[in-house]
Scaffold this motif. Structure first.
Motif, PDB file in Angstrom:
ATOM      1  N   TYR A   1      -4.232  -9.633  10.848  1.00 54.70           N
ATOM      2  CA  TYR A   1      -3.563 -10.287   9.731  1.00 54.70           C
ATOM      3  C   TYR A   1      -4.489 -10.458   8.536  1.00 54.70           C
ATOM      4  O   TYR A   1      -5.708 -10.403   8.651  1.00 54.70           O
ATOM      5  CB  TYR A   1      -2.994 -11.642  10.157  1.00 54.70           C
ATOM      6  CG  TYR A   1      -4.035 -12.684  10.478  1.00 54.70           C
ATOM      7  CD1 TYR A   1      -4.501 -13.561   9.498  1.00 54.70           C
ATOM      8  CD2 TYR A   1      -4.557 -12.797  11.755  1.00 54.70           C
ATOM      9  CE1 TYR A   1      -5.466 -14.513   9.786  1.00 54.70           C
ATOM     10  CE2 TYR A   1      -5.517 -13.748  12.059  1.00 54.70           C
ATOM     11  CZ  TYR A   1      -5.965 -14.598  11.083  1.00 54.70           C
ATOM     12  OH  TYR A   1      -6.921 -15.535  11.366  1.00 54.70           O
ATOM     13  N   ILE A   2      -3.851 -10.660   7.396  1.00 56.50           N
ATOM     14  CA  ILE A   2      -4.535 -10.975   6.143  1.00 56.50           C
ATOM     15  C   ILE A   2      -3.859 -12.215   5.588  1.00 56.50           C
ATOM     16  O   ILE A   2      -2.644 -12.214   5.371  1.00 56.50           O
ATOM     17  CB  ILE A   2      -4.426  -9.820   5.126  1.00 56.50           C
ATOM     18  CG1 ILE A   2      -5.112  -8.560   5.650  1.00 56.50           C
ATOM     19  CG2 ILE A   2      -5.016 -10.245   3.775  1.00 56.50           C
ATOM     20  CD1 ILE A   2      -4.858  -7.311   4.826  1.00 56.50           C
ATOM     21  N   ALA A   3      -4.645 -13.271   5.398  1.00 55.63           N
ATOM     22  CA  ALA A   3      -4.139 -14.489   4.762  1.00 55.63           C
ATOM     23  C   ALA A   3      -4.564 -14.424   3.301  1.00 55.63           C
ATOM     24  O   ALA A   3      -5.748 -14.302   2.994  1.00 55.63           O
ATOM     25  CB  ALA A   3      -4.703 -15.724   5.449  1.00 55.63           C
ATOM     26  N   LEU A   4      -3.590 -14.474   2.406  1.00 52.50           N
ATOM     27  CA  LEU A   4      -3.872 -14.287   0.991  1.00 52.50           C
ATOM     28  C   LEU A   4      -2.834 -15.045   0.171  1.00 52.50           C
ATOM     29  O   LEU A   4      -1.638 -14.984   0.475  1.00 52.50           O
ATOM     30  CB  LEU A   4      -3.806 -12.783   0.667  1.00 52.50           C
ATOM     31  CG  LEU A   4      -4.270 -12.302  -0.685  1.00 52.50           C
ATOM     32  CD1 LEU A   4      -5.769 -12.531  -0.859  1.00 52.50           C
ATOM     33  CD2 LEU A   4      -3.977 -10.817  -0.821  1.00 52.50           C
ATOM     34  N   GLU A   5      -3.287 -15.746  -0.848  1.00 53.40           N
ATOM     35  CA  GLU A   5      -2.385 -16.449  -1.766  1.00 53.40           C
ATOM     36  C   GLU A   5      -1.404 -17.361  -1.030  1.00 53.40           C
ATOM     37  O   GLU A   5      -0.228 -17.454  -1.377  1.00 53.40           O
ATOM     38  CB  GLU A   5      -1.638 -15.443  -2.648  1.00 53.40           C
ATOM     39  CG  GLU A   5      -2.563 -14.591  -3.504  1.00 53.40           C
ATOM     40  CD  GLU A   5      -1.827 -13.499  -4.261  1.00 53.40           C
ATOM     41  OE1 GLU A   5      -0.584 -13.539  -4.350  1.00 53.40           O
ATOM     42  OE2 GLU A   5      -2.503 -12.594  -4.768  1.00 53.40           O
TER      43      GLU A   5
ATOM     44  N   LYS B   1      -3.705  -1.310   4.700  1.00 53.72           N
ATOM     45  CA  LYS B   1      -5.008  -1.844   5.101  1.00 53.72           C
ATOM     46  C   LYS B   1      -4.965  -2.357   6.540  1.00 53.72           C
ATOM     47  O   LYS B   1      -5.870  -2.098   7.329  1.00 53.72           O
ATOM     48  CB  LYS B   1      -5.436  -2.956   4.143  1.00 53.72           C
ATOM     49  CG  LYS B   1      -6.840  -3.453   4.391  1.00 53.72           C
ATOM     50  CD  LYS B   1      -7.314  -4.341   3.269  1.00 53.72           C
ATOM     51  CE  LYS B   1      -8.781  -4.693   3.506  1.00 53.72           C
ATOM     52  NZ  LYS B   1      -9.399  -5.261   2.337  1.00 53.72           N
ATOM     53  N   LEU B   2      -3.912  -3.067   6.888  1.00 59.77           N
ATOM     54  CA  LEU B   2      -3.758  -3.563   8.257  1.00 59.77           C
ATOM     55  C   LEU B   2      -3.648  -2.408   9.256  1.00 59.77           C
ATOM     56  O   LEU B   2      -4.274  -2.424  10.321  1.00 59.77           O
ATOM     57  CB  LEU B   2      -2.510  -4.443   8.360  1.00 59.77           C
ATOM     58  CG  LEU B   2      -2.613  -5.819   7.724  1.00 59.77           C
ATOM     59  CD1 LEU B   2      -1.226  -6.426   7.557  1.00 59.77           C
ATOM     60  CD2 LEU B   2      -3.507  -6.737   8.545  1.00 59.77           C
ATOM     61  N   THR B   3      -2.864  -1.406   8.898  1.00 64.32           N
ATOM     62  CA  THR B   3      -2.674  -0.260   9.784  1.00 64.32           C
ATOM     63  C   THR B   3      -3.973   0.500   9.982  1.00 64.32           C
ATOM     64  O   THR B   3      -4.340   0.840  11.113  1.00 64.32           O
ATOM     65  CB  THR B   3      -1.572   0.662   9.237  1.00 64.32           C
ATOM     66  OG1 THR B   3      -0.365  -0.103   9.102  1.00 64.32           O
ATOM     67  CG2 THR B   3      -1.332   1.848  10.145  1.00 64.32           C
ATOM     68  N   ALA B   4      -4.693   0.760   8.901  1.00 64.72           N
ATOM     69  CA  ALA B   4      -5.973   1.468   9.011  1.00 64.72           C
ATOM     70  C   ALA B   4      -6.935   0.687   9.893  1.00 64.72           C
ATOM     71  O   ALA B   4      -7.632   1.265  10.745  1.00 64.72           O
ATOM     72  CB  ALA B   4      -6.572   1.689   7.626  1.00 64.72           C
ATOM     73  N   HIS B   5      -6.982  -0.618   9.710  1.00 63.71           N
ATOM     74  CA  HIS B   5      -7.876  -1.459  10.501  1.00 63.71           C
ATOM     75  C   HIS B   5      -7.499  -1.408  11.983  1.00 63.71           C
ATOM     76  O   HIS B   5      -8.369  -1.257  12.848  1.00 63.71           O
ATOM     77  CB  HIS B   5      -7.833  -2.896   9.978  1.00 63.71           C
ATOM     78  CG  HIS B   5      -8.912  -3.757  10.520  1.00 63.71           C
ATOM     79  ND1 HIS B   5     -10.148  -3.855   9.924  1.00 63.71           N
ATOM     80  CD2 HIS B   5      -8.967  -4.551  11.615  1.00 63.71           C
ATOM     81  CE1 HIS B   5     -10.902  -4.675  10.627  1.00 63.71           C
ATOM     82  NE2 HIS B   5     -10.200  -5.111  11.658  1.00 63.71           N
ATOM     83  N   ALA B   6      -6.209  -1.522  12.282  1.00 60.21           N
ATOM     84  CA  ALA B   6      -5.750  -1.487  13.673  1.00 60.21           C
ATOM     85  C   ALA B   6      -6.046  -0.138  14.325  1.00 60.21           C
ATOM     86  O   ALA B   6      -6.486  -0.078  15.479  1.00 60.21           O
ATOM     87  CB  ALA B   6      -4.253  -1.792  13.742  1.00 60.21           C
ATOM     88  N   LEU B   7      -5.841   0.948  13.593  1.00 62.93           N
ATOM     89  CA  LEU B   7      -6.104   2.271  14.144  1.00 62.93           C
ATOM     90  C   LEU B   7      -7.594   2.502  14.358  1.00 62.93           C
ATOM     91  O   LEU B   7      -7.995   3.133  15.340  1.00 62.93           O
ATOM     92  CB  LEU B   7      -5.499   3.350  13.245  1.00 62.93           C
ATOM     93  CG  LEU B   7      -3.972   3.345  13.171  1.00 62.93           C
ATOM     94  CD1 LEU B   7      -3.483   4.383  12.167  1.00 62.93           C
ATOM     95  CD2 LEU B   7      -3.342   3.554  14.547  1.00 62.93           C
TER      96      LEU B   7
ATOM     97  N   MET C   1      -8.333  -8.259  -6.311  1.00 64.31           N
ATOM     98  CA  MET C   1      -8.412  -9.313  -5.320  1.00 64.31           C
ATOM     99  C   MET C   1      -8.002  -8.809  -3.943  1.00 64.31           C
ATOM    100  O   MET C   1      -8.590  -9.179  -2.950  1.00 64.31           O
ATOM    101  CB  MET C   1      -7.530 -10.487  -5.740  1.00 64.31           C
ATOM    102  CG  MET C   1      -7.559 -11.617  -4.731  1.00 64.31           C
ATOM    103  SD  MET C   1      -6.971 -13.175  -5.380  1.00 64.31           S
ATOM    104  CE  MET C   1      -5.236 -12.911  -5.404  1.00 64.31           C
ATOM    105  N   THR C   2      -7.036  -7.921  -3.864  1.00 65.06           N
ATOM    106  CA  THR C   2      -6.589  -7.398  -2.590  1.00 65.06           C
ATOM    107  C   THR C   2      -7.683  -6.601  -1.902  1.00 65.06           C
ATOM    108  O   THR C   2      -7.779  -6.607  -0.692  1.00 65.06           O
ATOM    109  CB  THR C   2      -5.340  -6.517  -2.781  1.00 65.06           C
ATOM    110  OG1 THR C   2      -4.346  -7.304  -3.437  1.00 65.06           O
ATOM    111  CG2 THR C   2      -4.799  -6.045  -1.466  1.00 65.06           C
TER     112      THR C   2
ATOM    113  N   THR D   1      -9.650  -9.815   3.599  1.00 65.87           N
ATOM    114  CA  THR D   1     -10.287  -9.535   4.877  1.00 65.87           C
ATOM    115  C   THR D   1      -9.256  -9.506   5.995  1.00 65.87           C
ATOM    116  O   THR D   1      -8.449 -10.412   6.121  1.00 65.87           O
ATOM    117  CB  THR D   1     -11.343 -10.616   5.186  1.00 65.87           C
ATOM    118  OG1 THR D   1     -12.279 -10.653   4.114  1.00 65.87           O
ATOM    119  CG2 THR D   1     -12.065 -10.316   6.478  1.00 65.87           C
ATOM    120  N   VAL D   2      -9.319  -8.457   6.788  1.00 59.24           N
ATOM    121  CA  VAL D   2      -8.438  -8.357   7.950  1.00 59.24           C
ATOM    122  C   VAL D   2      -9.074  -9.151   9.087  1.00 59.24           C
ATOM    123  O   VAL D   2     -10.239  -8.953   9.415  1.00 59.24           O
ATOM    124  CB  VAL D   2      -8.230  -6.888   8.376  1.00 59.24           C
ATOM    125  CG1 VAL D   2      -7.387  -6.812   9.641  1.00 59.24           C
ATOM    126  CG2 VAL D   2      -7.592  -6.086   7.256  1.00 59.24           C
TER     127      VAL D   2
END
Length: 91
Positions: free
Chosen positions: A17-21, A56-62, A1-2, A6-7
């Motif tokens: 951000y990721i909104a999850l659960e 995942k957030l860090t990779a997306h931001a970079l 699920m992770t 979606t970022v």
């Protein structure tokens, strides 16, 4: 699920951000001008830890920074370690 998490980019709030659960993990930054981003915080709630969300957030931001010509200042210790570990992928 992770993997399907979606970022999202809140440009006004200066967060990825990721909104999850029912919870929200985020990476916060400041745009210092002159194409420089200071990434100063990552946060993952206890209920979402261990799922790779900070990475995942860090990779997306970079990726965002690279694609838009930003230099990154990693004030967040997690982001600094991530950049050190993935130096070959961060330019």
């Amino acid at each position: 699920m992770t993997m399907n998490a979606t970022v999202q980019h809140d440009q006004e709030g200066k967060q990825f951000y990721i909104a999850l659960e029912g919870a929200r993990a985020y990476l916060a930054y400041m745009d210092l001008g002159k194409k420089t981003l200071d990434i100063y915080r990552t946060f993952v709630p206890n209920a979402l830890r261990g799922k790779g969300l900070a990475a995942k957030l860090t990779a997306h931001a970079l990726t965002f920074a690279r694609e838009h010509g930003y230099t990154v200042i990693p004030s967040c210790s997690y982001v600094e370690r991530y950049m050190d570990r993935h130096a070959a992928h961060v330019e």
